[in-house]
Motif scaffolding. Structure first.
Motif, short mmCIF file in Angstrom:
data_model
loop_
_atom_site.label_atom_id
_atom_site.label_comp_id
_atom_site.label_asym_id
_atom_site.label_seq_id
_atom_site.Cartn_x
_atom_site.Cartn_y
_atom_site.Cartn_z
N TYR A 1 -8.84 -5.71 -1.35
CA TYR A 1 -7.89 -4.88 -0.62
C TYR A 1 -8.65 -4.02 0.37
CZ TYR A 1 -4.33 -5.86 -4.14
OH TYR A 1 -3.42 -6.48 -4.96
N GLY A 2 -8.00 -3.73 1.49
CA GLY A 2 -8.62 -2.84 2.45
C GLY A 2 -7.61 -2.42 3.50
N VAL A 3 -8.06 -1.57 4.40
CA VAL A 3 -7.23 -1.09 5.49
C VAL A 3 -7.72 -1.74 6.78
CG1 VAL A 3 -6.51 0.94 6.82
CG2 VAL A 3 -6.83 1.10 4.33
N LEU A 4 -6.83 -2.37 7.51
CA LEU A 4 -7.21 -3.03 8.76
C LEU A 4 -7.70 -1.97 9.75
CD1 LEU A 4 -7.31 -5.81 10.18
CD2 LEU A 4 -5.11 -5.22 11.19
N ALA A 5 -8.96 -2.07 10.12
CA ALA A 5 -9.56 -1.10 11.04
C ALA A 5 -9.52 -1.59 12.48
CB ALA A 5 -11.00 -0.82 10.62
N CYS B 1 -11.52 -9.92 12.87
CA CYS B 1 -10.90 -8.65 12.55
C CYS B 1 -11.81 -7.93 11.56
CB CYS B 1 -9.50 -8.83 11.99
SG CYS B 1 -9.41 -9.74 10.44
N PHE B 2 -11.56 -6.64 11.36
CA PHE B 2 -12.42 -5.83 10.50
C PHE B 2 -11.56 -4.99 9.57
CE2 PHE B 2 -14.97 -7.04 14.02
CZ PHE B 2 -16.26 -7.12 13.53
N VAL B 3 -11.95 -4.99 8.29
CA VAL B 3 -11.19 -4.30 7.25
C VAL B 3 -12.10 -3.27 6.58
CG1 VAL B 3 -9.99 -4.59 5.05
CG2 VAL B 3 -9.74 -6.31 6.85
N LYS B 4 -11.59 -2.03 6.47
CA LYS B 4 -12.30 -0.99 5.72
C LYS B 4 -11.97 -1.17 4.25
CE LYS B 4 -10.73 2.58 8.11
NZ LYS B 4 -10.49 3.96 8.55
#
Length: 190
Positions: A133-137, A113-116
């Motif tokens: 912390y990040g936003v799931l992209a 998975c990739f997180v911004k």
């Protein structure tokens, strides 16, 4: 020509992505082979594995591990190809070296998975854990089953900042188990 358990791929472009165009000039950003950040990680599939069923087909574009196309110096100072090298600009790629598949847009592959990352001036992130912390992209099926969806703010384990630039955005590649907490849908995070 097919491998039993690996994809056979070739780089899209050159082995190293260390040049940019500025106007009518080309600028070389890096001239040594040691820096992994300048290794190309975009590959075109030439053949799929014989013994593994996959939705990837010949001609698809993959995002692969930076060591696939990388060159290095051995203990004697001799320049060598990576262990993935097959012949004549062709490389073997195992399933765990594939991070994304391009099929009408990028989608994560397998358990990746990739997180911004969030910007550091964000009010949601107030302490020294801000880098976690990040936003799931780009999510995957495993995360969807856990109700972790694209756009959710997530916390992830330390030292998971395996950087890629996808569609001109910095994202961190990690496995589903690296996601620790789902904080819900994005609010004013940047």
């Amino acid at each position: 020509m097919k491998a039993l358990y690996d994809f056979i791929v070739e780089p899209v472009g050159e082995r190293y992505a260390n040049k940019i165009k500025i106007g009518d000039k080309e600028l070389v950003l890096n001239t040594n082979i040691e820096n992994h950040k300048f290794v190309n990680s975009i590959a075109k599939v030439l053949a799929t594995p014989v013994n593994i069923e996959t939705k990837v087909s010949k001609g698809n574009i993959l995002l692969v591990h930076h060591n696939v196309f990388r060159r290095f110096y051995d203990i004697r100072g001799n320049e060598k190809n990576s262990r993935s090298y097959f012949k004549e600009n062709k490389y073997f790629v195992s399933m765990d070296q594939v991070f994304m598949l391009y099929d009408d847009g990028w989608e994560s592959f397998g358990d990746r998975c990739f997180v911004k990352p969030l910007q550091s001036d964000n009010t949601f992130v107030t302490d020294n854990r801000k880098k976690n912390y990040g936003v799931l992209a780009y999510g995957n099926d495993k995360l969807k089953k856990l109700n972790v969806n694209k756009g959710d703010v997530v916390s992830y384990k330390n030292k998971r900042e395996f950087e890629f630039v996808i569609d001109k955005e910095l994202v961190y590649c990690m496995k589903s188990n690296d996601i620790l907490i789902n904080h819900g849908q994005q609010r004013n995070e940047k």
